[in-house]
Write a protein that holds these residues in place. Structure first.
Motif, PDB file in Angstrom:
ATOM      1  N   TRP A  46     145.072 -26.494  36.876  1.00 31.10           N
ATOM      2  CA  TRP A  46     144.147 -27.247  36.023  1.00 31.10           C
ATOM      3  C   TRP A  46     143.359 -26.265  35.179  1.00 31.10           C
ATOM      4  O   TRP A  46     142.667 -25.398  35.710  1.00 31.10           O
ATOM      5  CB  TRP A  46     143.197 -28.125  36.842  1.00 31.10           C
ATOM      6  CG  TRP A  46     142.469 -29.096  35.965  1.00 31.10           C
ATOM      7  CD1 TRP A  46     141.189 -28.991  35.508  1.00 31.10           C
ATOM      8  CD2 TRP A  46     142.984 -30.296  35.408  1.00 31.10           C
ATOM      9  NE1 TRP A  46     140.872 -30.057  34.697  1.00 31.10           N
ATOM     10  CE2 TRP A  46     141.971 -30.877  34.626  1.00 31.10           C
ATOM     11  CE3 TRP A  46     144.224 -30.944  35.473  1.00 31.10           C
ATOM     12  CZ2 TRP A  46     142.143 -32.072  33.925  1.00 31.10           C
ATOM     13  CZ3 TRP A  46     144.396 -32.129  34.783  1.00 31.10           C
ATOM     14  CH2 TRP A  46     143.363 -32.688  34.029  1.00 31.10           C
ATOM     15  N   PRO A  48     140.338 -25.858  32.677  1.00 31.65           N
ATOM     16  CA  PRO A  48     139.156 -26.548  32.131  1.00 31.65           C
ATOM     17  C   PRO A  48     139.135 -26.569  30.596  1.00 31.65           C
ATOM     18  O   PRO A  48     138.612 -27.495  29.998  1.00 31.65           O
ATOM     19  CB  PRO A  48     137.971 -25.751  32.679  1.00 31.65           C
ATOM     20  CG  PRO A  48     138.506 -24.961  33.818  1.00 31.65           C
ATOM     21  CD  PRO A  48     139.972 -24.762  33.573  1.00 31.65           C
ATOM     22  N   GLU A  51     141.103 -29.502  29.498  1.00 34.87           N
ATOM     23  CA  GLU A  51     140.320 -30.727  29.703  1.00 34.87           C
ATOM     24  C   GLU A  51     139.288 -30.901  28.585  1.00 34.87           C
ATOM     25  O   GLU A  51     139.045 -32.024  28.135  1.00 34.87           O
ATOM     26  CB  GLU A  51     139.619 -30.714  31.065  1.00 34.87           C
ATOM     27  CG  GLU A  51     138.874 -32.012  31.341  1.00 34.87           C
ATOM     28  CD  GLU A  51     138.225 -32.071  32.713  1.00 34.87           C
ATOM     29  OE1 GLU A  51     137.316 -32.911  32.880  1.00 34.87           O
ATOM     30  OE2 GLU A  51     138.614 -31.302  33.609  1.00 34.87           O
ATOM     31  N   SER A  57     139.903 -36.165  32.763  1.00 31.42           N
ATOM     32  CA  SER A  57     139.592 -35.445  34.007  1.00 31.42           C
ATOM     33  C   SER A  57     140.659 -35.715  35.075  1.00 31.42           C
ATOM     34  O   SER A  57     141.385 -36.706  35.007  1.00 31.42           O
ATOM     35  CB  SER A  57     138.228 -35.900  34.544  1.00 31.42           C
ATOM     36  OG  SER A  57     138.317 -37.239  35.005  1.00 31.42           O
ATOM     37  N   ARG A  58     140.721 -34.828  36.052  1.00 33.72           N
ATOM     38  CA  ARG A  58     141.650 -35.031  37.185  1.00 33.72           C
ATOM     39  C   ARG A  58     141.305 -36.323  37.923  1.00 33.72           C
ATOM     40  O   ARG A  58     142.196 -37.037  38.363  1.00 33.72           O
ATOM     41  CB  ARG A  58     141.602 -33.843  38.146  1.00 33.72           C
ATOM     42  CG  ARG A  58     142.420 -32.679  37.668  1.00 33.72           C
ATOM     43  CD  ARG A  58     142.469 -31.553  38.692  1.00 33.72           C
ATOM     44  NE  ARG A  58     143.165 -31.909  39.907  1.00 33.72           N
ATOM     45  CZ  ARG A  58     144.479 -31.772  40.104  1.00 33.72           C
ATOM     46  NH1 ARG A  58     145.237 -31.294  39.147  1.00 33.72           N
ATOM     47  NH2 ARG A  58     145.022 -32.099  41.252  1.00 33.72           N
ATOM     48  N   ASN A  59     140.019 -36.613  38.057  1.00 30.83           N
ATOM     49  CA  ASN A  59     139.611 -37.853  38.735  1.00 30.83           C
ATOM     50  C   ASN A  59     140.129 -39.078  37.990  1.00 30.83           C
ATOM     51  O   ASN A  59     140.578 -40.044  38.610  1.00 30.83           O
ATOM     52  CB  ASN A  59     138.085 -37.934  38.859  1.00 30.83           C
ATOM     53  CG  ASN A  59     137.557 -36.989  39.919  1.00 30.83           C
ATOM     54  OD1 ASN A  59     138.303 -36.529  40.785  1.00 30.83           O
ATOM     55  ND2 ASN A  59     136.277 -36.676  39.842  1.00 30.83           N
ATOM     56  N   ARG A  60     140.041 -39.041  36.679  1.00 30.40           N
ATOM     57  CA  ARG A  60     140.543 -40.172  35.890  1.00 30.40           C
ATOM     58  C   ARG A  60     142.058 -40.338  36.074  1.00 30.40           C
ATOM     59  O   ARG A  60     142.557 -41.459  36.179  1.00 30.40           O
ATOM     60  CB  ARG A  60     140.203 -39.972  34.412  1.00 30.40           C
ATOM     61  CG  ARG A  60     140.675 -41.140  33.568  1.00 30.40           C
ATOM     62  CD  ARG A  60     140.127 -41.105  32.181  1.00 30.40           C
ATOM     63  NE  ARG A  60     140.655 -42.226  31.434  1.00 30.40           N
ATOM     64  CZ  ARG A  60     140.701 -42.271  30.126  1.00 30.40           C
ATOM     65  NH1 ARG A  60     140.223 -41.275  29.405  1.00 30.40           N
ATOM     66  NH2 ARG A  60     141.209 -43.318  29.521  1.00 30.40           N
TER      67      ARG A  60
END
Length: 164
Positions: A46, A48, A51, A57-60
């Motif tokens: 990942w 940043p 992003e 985001s990774r959460n999304r």
């Protein structure tokens, strides 16, 4: 005039270990669609900085992403009949597409080609000025796969009109 189908992929980064996180299409009729991709457990890279560009985001991805196999199936359903899609970043996009299909355990039912294969010298000479003008006119949000695919298609179309 039939427009080429354009494909764009957003990714977790650009280096080794990067993987696709969103794939988008601009179809021949000018309509677009895009899907977020749920990262596999082994996809850990990942960046940043990436992003910051795409804003995903990774959460999304974990919440809204679609399983790898589902995205590969959707791409085949969309593109099998057309047979070919074009990308302005063929080196990256083809690598990420291959990774997606490999992990889905499927083969693509279409080819991905470099967009520049369709462009004349006159089109290439005007490309970036026209692309920037379209971004400004339409307020396009860059680095989202569906919007970027549409931007490429609109730029292609306008470079043709000017070249005539």
């Amino acid at each position: 005039m039939t427009l080429p189908t354009l494909l764009d992929i957003e990714a977790s980064g650009f280096g080794r270990g990067s993987y696709p996180i969103e794939v988008g299409l601009a179809r021949a009729d000018g309509s677009t669609c895009a899907f977020l991709i749920q990262p596999l457990d082994e996809w850990t890279h990942w960046d940043p900085k990436a992003e910051l560009l795409h804003g995903i985001s990774r959460n999304r991805l974990a919440r809204e992403g679609h399983p790898v196999r589902q995205v590969a199936r959707w791409l085949n359903d969309e593109l099998a009949e057309v047979g070919v899609a074009y990308s302005d970043s063929w080196g990256y996009d083809n690598t990420w597409l291959s990774l997606l299909f490999h992990h889905a355990g499927m083969l693509p039912a279409f080819r991905l080609e470099a967009l520049r294969r369709l462009l004349s010298e006159a089109q290439m000479a005007r490309w970036s000025d026209i692309k920037e003008a379209i971004i400004e006119e339409r307020g396009i949000h860059r680095h989202r796969a569906g919007e970027d695919a549409l931007l490429l298609q609109l730029t292609y179309q306008r470079t043709l009109e000017i070249a005539d």
